[in-house]
Design an enzyme around this catalytic site. Sequence first.
Site, PDB file in Angstrom:
ATOM      1  N   HIS A 134       0.662  -1.167   0.018  1.00 58.05           N
ATOM      2  CA  HIS A 134      -0.246  -0.281  -0.111  1.00 58.05           C
ATOM      3  C   HIS A 134       0.585   1.190   0.008  1.00 58.05           C
ATOM      4  O   HIS A 134       2.142   1.141  -0.205  1.00 58.05           O
ATOM      5  CB  HIS A 134      -0.946  -0.199   1.354  1.00 58.05           C
ATOM      6  CG  HIS A 134      -0.567  -0.199   2.369  1.00 58.05           C
ATOM      7  ND1 HIS A 134       0.214   0.359   3.019  1.00 58.05           N
ATOM      8  CD2 HIS A 134      -0.165  -1.273   3.407  1.00 58.05           C
ATOM      9  CE1 HIS A 134       1.071   0.052   4.379  1.00 58.05           C
ATOM     10  NE2 HIS A 134       0.223  -0.574   4.311  1.00 58.05           N
TER      11      HIS A 134
ATOM     12  N   HIS B 213       3.690   1.170   2.298  1.00 58.15           N
ATOM     13  CA  HIS B 213       5.569   0.691   2.618  1.00 58.15           C
ATOM     14  C   HIS B 213       5.264   1.510   0.359  1.00 58.15           C
ATOM     15  O   HIS B 213       6.753   1.818   0.821  1.00 58.15           O
ATOM     16  CB  HIS B 213       4.714  -1.014   0.802  1.00 58.15           C
ATOM     17  CG  HIS B 213       4.226  -1.704   2.319  1.00 58.15           C
ATOM     18  ND1 HIS B 213       2.829  -1.860   1.958  1.00 58.15           N
ATOM     19  CD2 HIS B 213       4.311  -2.216   3.532  1.00 58.15           C
ATOM     20  CE1 HIS B 213       2.207  -3.327   2.984  1.00 58.15           C
ATOM     21  NE2 HIS B 213       3.407  -2.314   4.093  1.00 58.15           N
TER      22      HIS B 213
ATOM     23  N   CYS C 134       2.765 -11.763  19.422  1.00 59.85           N
ATOM     24  CA  CYS C 134       1.663 -11.393  18.533  1.00 59.85           C
ATOM     25  C   CYS C 134       2.256 -11.919  16.898  1.00 59.85           C
ATOM     26  O   CYS C 134       3.037 -11.348  16.264  1.00 59.85           O
ATOM     27  CB  CYS C 134       1.306  -9.276  18.670  1.00 59.85           C
ATOM     28  SG  CYS C 134       0.249  -9.132  17.443  1.00 59.85           S
TER      29      CYS C 134
ATOM     30  N   CYS D 249       2.606  -8.786  14.551  1.00 58.33           N
ATOM     31  CA  CYS D 249       3.885  -7.610  14.578  1.00 58.33           C
ATOM     32  C   CYS D 249       4.860  -8.930  14.038  1.00 58.33           C
ATOM     33  O   CYS D 249       6.064  -8.655  14.565  1.00 58.33           O
ATOM     34  CB  CYS D 249       3.820  -7.285  15.363  1.00 58.33           C
ATOM     35  SG  CYS D 249       3.376  -5.955  15.774  1.00 58.33           S
TER      36      CYS D 249
ATOM     37  N   CYS E  93      -2.891  -7.077  21.206  1.00 57.06           N
ATOM     38  CA  CYS E  93      -2.264  -5.699  21.225  1.00 57.06           C
ATOM     39  C   CYS E  93      -2.632  -4.691  20.482  1.00 57.06           C
ATOM     40  O   CYS E  93      -3.173  -5.106  19.473  1.00 57.06           O
ATOM     41  CB  CYS E  93      -1.060  -6.278  20.211  1.00 57.06           C
ATOM     42  SG  CYS E  93      -0.408  -5.669  18.545  1.00 57.06           S
TER      43      CYS E  93
ATOM     44  N   HIS F  49      -2.846  -4.822  16.700  1.00 55.00           N
ATOM     45  CA  HIS F  49      -3.787  -5.957  15.930  1.00 55.00           C
ATOM     46  C   HIS F  49      -5.377  -6.229  16.935  1.00 55.00           C
ATOM     47  O   HIS F  49      -4.887  -7.034  17.867  1.00 55.00           O
ATOM     48  CB  HIS F  49      -2.862  -6.857  15.282  1.00 55.00           C
ATOM     49  CG  HIS F  49      -1.884  -6.582  14.346  1.00 55.00           C
ATOM     50  ND1 HIS F  49      -0.509  -6.090  14.971  1.00 55.00           N
ATOM     51  CD2 HIS F  49      -1.730  -6.518  13.292  1.00 55.00           C
ATOM     52  CE1 HIS F  49       0.185  -5.930  13.925  1.00 55.00           C
ATOM     53  NE2 HIS F  49      -0.357  -6.038  12.986  1.00 55.00           N
TER      54      HIS F  49
ATOM     55  N   LYS G 276      -5.513   5.541  10.952  1.00 54.14           N
ATOM     56  CA  LYS G 276      -4.110   4.316  10.632  1.00 54.14           C
ATOM     57  C   LYS G 276      -5.250   3.560   9.352  1.00 54.14           C
ATOM     58  O   LYS G 276      -6.036   3.639   9.524  1.00 54.14           O
ATOM     59  CB  LYS G 276      -4.590   3.832  11.354  1.00 54.14           C
ATOM     60  CG  LYS G 276      -3.412   2.421  11.517  1.00 54.14           C
ATOM     61  CD  LYS G 276      -3.090   1.805  12.926  1.00 54.14           C
ATOM     62  CE  LYS G 276      -2.190   0.297  12.466  1.00 54.14           C
ATOM     63  NZ  LYS G 276      -2.837  -0.335  12.160  1.00 54.14           N
TER      64      LYS G 276
ATOM     65  N   LYS H 268      -7.399  -2.501   6.747  1.00 52.31           N
ATOM     66  CA  LYS H 268      -7.973  -2.884   5.940  1.00 52.31           C
ATOM     67  C   LYS H 268      -9.836  -2.918   6.347  1.00 52.31           C
ATOM     68  O   LYS H 268     -10.404  -2.884   5.452  1.00 52.31           O
ATOM     69  CB  LYS H 268      -7.957  -4.392   5.658  1.00 52.31           C
ATOM     70  CG  LYS H 268      -7.367  -4.947   4.360  1.00 52.31           C
ATOM     71  CD  LYS H 268      -7.218  -6.597   4.631  1.00 52.31           C
ATOM     72  CE  LYS H 268      -6.250  -7.193   3.808  1.00 52.31           C
ATOM     73  NZ  LYS H 268      -6.240  -8.373   3.641  1.00 52.31           N
TER      74      LYS H 268
END
Length: 506
Positions: A19, A22, A133, A136, A150, A153, A299, A302
Amino acid sequence: MSKSFSITTPIYYVNDKPHIGHAYTTIAADVLARFHRLNGQEVFFLTGTDEHGAKIAQAAEKKGIAPQQFADEQAAHFQMVWDTLNISNDDFIRTTEERHETAVVALLNTLKAAKTPLGNDFVYEGEYEGTYCVGCESYKTESDLVDDRCPLHPNMETQQLKETNWFFRIADYTDVLKEKLAAGEYAVQPDSRKNEMISLLNDLQDVAISRRSVEWGIAVPWDSDQTVYVWIEALMNYVTALGYPDGDNFKKFWPSIHLMAKDITKFHAVIWPAILLAADVPLPKLVYAHGFFTIDGQKMSKSLGNVVDPVGLAEEYGVDAVRFFLLSEFPFGNDGDVSVAKFKERYNSFLANGLGNVVARVLTMASKHKDQLQPVADHPLKPVVEQAWQQYGPALERLAFDEAITAIWRVLAECDGYIEEQKPWELAKTDPAQLAVVLAGLAETLRHVGWMLLPIMPDTAEKILTALQGAVHYDQSPQELQQWGGLTDFSQIQKPDVLFPRHQAQ
Ligand code: MSP
């Protein structure tokens, strides 16, 4: 200036498609790689994919395919996206490649024999009990968790692990790392991140480096019941891709500069340097942790459905517009918020109106009058150009992409002001000699703009330089191309196609 320059991006997890986050790191690395190539340095620019571990195995399982096939498809997708965004990487390392696995084994065997500065074995066997996690791929302490989850996540259950694992005795490196960081033997930037790392060093823990329960990974060379913890072998990509331990590229290009976002600074600025010290390998030159993007204040995720696809954006606006937008919006070290609405606005004001308009105005007139043009040694735009070069190079050396871009746009604004003041359309009727001076100076200024833009917006820059000189003369030294007066033959000047068609606000 050193003859070689080597830069890396993180190797990205293949569980997802790339995305815009990156793309941000990868484009920044690409700009630096291109800038240093133009400076005459030999460059090694490395990116790649992180393909082992529980997270990837689970994503493959969800799709009902083998992890290797899944990784093959996803890695190919990453490569396609980087091609689309005009990323000039010299290598693409995949952690499932044999060259990586072989070099990881060699490095681990070296580490197995290593002693820490306190005389202990660097590698030891111990009990790990704690929280993990998978999102991560990282061990968590109590204080990392919110309601046992986490915070990065929240939709995933954390795992409780109790395993006999292999450990790296990282804590023995506390003092050495502090000293080296303070002495600048390796740099962590920006300063806020460096200070964060210094305080982390006050409570440094050893790291479990193997997993008994994860099959999708590289077997620990001395214990085939376990695989290497994915982060540890991932970090090693930076040297395995160069042919560690004795490849030519390793000798020539290590140490590198590592770019990443702040989420993974600790791995790069603390754990990786400790591993390198244990293996007696020089430390990275610089660990630069840039800020994090949010989209419209949120943030990217998805589940929120706000993940921005860089290819979709490039299809609509062009690759160079995406590259420009990402790097010009806010300083590299800072967090920032992006939005598609802001993108459109900046596209129209900076690219369609700013750059596109000046290039079109100058080249339309200059191509019409090209037979009358001659180099002008002393021109009011000369100091403008010289000052821009003085700001531009040092800004890129400091990874201040936004400042380098501002320096270029200042030149464009000066061109605009000069055109308004000189009114070449009137000079065409009243003063052909002055018209020739005005247009020759503007065309020469655009040549400088073209070269400065080349690392940042390569296609646009090539179009500008080709419209001026018929081709891009890459055979020049940096000194030659930065000198005022490089445009001596005006006969090649062409009016270019529209660089940035205006976008209607929706
Ligand atoms: N596989 C590890 C890295 C191993 S490197 C030895 C990993 N992969 S990742 O796919 O999660 O990529 C993280 C990196 O992607 C960040 O460090 C950053 O470079 C980039 N970004 C991902 N999301 C981002 C933002 N929202 N904003 C800025 N950069 C982002 O971690």
